[in-house]
Scaffold this active site. Structure first.
Site, mmCIF file in Angstrom:
data_model
loop_
_atom_site.group_PDB
_atom_site.id
_atom_site.type_symbol
_atom_site.label_atom_id
_atom_site.label_comp_id
_atom_site.label_asym_id
_atom_site.label_seq_id
_atom_site.Cartn_x
_atom_site.Cartn_y
_atom_site.Cartn_z
ATOM 1 C CB SER A 168 55.664 10.530 33.049
ATOM 2 O OG SER A 168 55.836 10.873 34.400
ATOM 3 C CG HIS A 205 48.094 12.939 43.444
ATOM 4 N ND1 HIS A 205 49.096 12.821 44.383
ATOM 5 C CD2 HIS A 205 48.629 13.620 42.400
ATOM 6 C CE1 HIS A 205 50.189 13.398 43.922
ATOM 7 N NE2 HIS A 205 49.942 13.888 42.730
ATOM 8 C CG HIS A 255 56.320 8.684 39.757
ATOM 9 N ND1 HIS A 255 57.623 8.211 39.787
ATOM 10 C CD2 HIS A 255 56.221 9.475 38.667
ATOM 11 C CE1 HIS A 255 58.287 8.728 38.763
ATOM 12 N NE2 HIS A 255 57.459 9.489 38.071
ATOM 13 C CG HIS A 303 59.856 -2.962 47.843
ATOM 14 N ND1 HIS A 303 60.980 -2.432 47.269
ATOM 15 C CD2 HIS A 303 59.254 -1.938 48.505
ATOM 16 C CE1 HIS A 303 61.080 -1.149 47.580
ATOM 17 N NE2 HIS A 303 60.048 -0.824 48.337
ATOM 18 N N GLY A 333 61.750 23.026 27.026
ATOM 19 C CA GLY A 333 60.631 23.724 26.412
ATOM 20 C C GLY A 333 59.407 22.856 26.258
ATOM 21 N N GLY A 334 59.280 21.871 27.128
ATOM 22 C CA GLY A 334 58.123 20.979 27.080
ATOM 23 C C GLY A 334 56.840 21.698 27.470
#
Length: 300
Positions: free
Chosen positions: A91, A95, A105, A144, A257-258
């Protein structure tokens, strides 16, 4: 399956970091290798900050195992309730400092949910989306067109389907406003053919920098004033609102719980909220919400 995907994701993370470092020309990614105390997860968080182009960026790889799927995953798929799972993915959020460069992202992920005596359930998810602060038609079209290019080998209906899913997903319903100009978003991808689904994930991953870097290069030397920076910080507030209220990846990470520090790396270094922020009618700032943040077909 897991080992194949893991190797690809680690290579993808390294490739994207190298390309972003080359674009920035100043800062390098700091690598933070981490492991959960219970030995049920580990990963590498790569962070770039205070560069020539990027104020902050993160490219994360993680693999997490658990005995029970979090509510964010089972809400739409009750058949996953009670299964053990393995989740892994890359992931990233970038910015930029310059308000004329959009925030970007991307995410690609793989899940396997297992239960003794039953066949495992596996699926892929991911996509990429663009959040401009000042809109440029040619940037949205390029973004796109590249997203569509990533999808074409897998069927004519893939891009329209995942483009609409992206528009529907990245929406701040409490503001009645899109987060950006969209891109691709998909989840629960399993057509029974692992290799085909895996190839699609690879195509999405490899087309991200092809979509983003030309836009960043085009805008990185654009001069800006305090007014444009102020508007960027105001709009970054919307980004924070989406990630903390709606983002399924953020919710899954926190519920499973990451590693909180890695999960929240997606947030910008600075943002602001102003009560009833005033935007001049007919301005470029007003055009962002009145034109660019309206779902539309950017390519035929």
């Amino acid at each position: 399956m897991i080992e194949q995907v893991k190797k690809y994701l680690i290579d993808l993370q390294q490739t994207i970091c190298s390309e972003i470092e080359l674009l920035d020309g100043g800062a390098l990614f700091e690598q933070d290798h981490w492991s959960r105390e219970d030995q049920r997860g580990n990963g590498v968080t790569c962070i770039i900050s205070n560069g020539n182009v990027f104020e902050k960026g993160g490219v994360n790889f993680s693999i997490i195992r658990g005995d029970k799927m979090p509510k964010s995953a089972t809400a739409h798929r009750p058949e996953l309730e009670g299964r053990q799972y393995t989740a892994l993915g890359v992931s990233l959020v970038l910015h930029p400092d310059n308000p004329f460069i959009p925030t970007a992202h991307a995410n690609v992920r793989f899940f396997v949910a297992e239960e003794q005596g039953k066949d495992p359930i596996w699926w892929f998810g991911g996509g990429f989306d663009l959040t401009p602060y000042y809109g440029f038609e040619e940037d949205a079209v390029h973004w796109h067109e590249t997203a569509k290019k990533a999808c074409i080998p897998f069927g004519e209906d893939v891009y329209p389907k995942y483009k609409k899913w992206c528009d529907d997903y990245f929406c701040l319903t409490h503001r009645n406003e899109q987060r950006g100009v969209g891109g691709l978003f998909f989840d629960d991808l399993n057509n029974g053919d692992f290799d085909n689904c895996f190839d699609f994930i690879k195509s999405v991953g490899s087309h991200f920098t092809e979509a983003y870097i030309p836009i960043a290069k085009k805008r990185m030397n654009t001069s800006f004033s305090e007014k444009e920076k102020d508007f960027q910080l105001y709009r970054r507030g919307r980004y924070v609102e989406f990630n903390l209220i709606y983002d399924r990846g953020t919710l899954f990470g926190l519920q499973s719980g990451g590693r909180t520090e890695s999960i929240l790396m997606s947030l910008p270094p600075k943002a602001q909220w102003s009560y009833q922020y005033k935007i001049e009618p007919g301005s470029e700032e007003e055009k962002l919400t009145s034109y660019f943040l309206k779902p539309r077909d950017w390519v035929l």
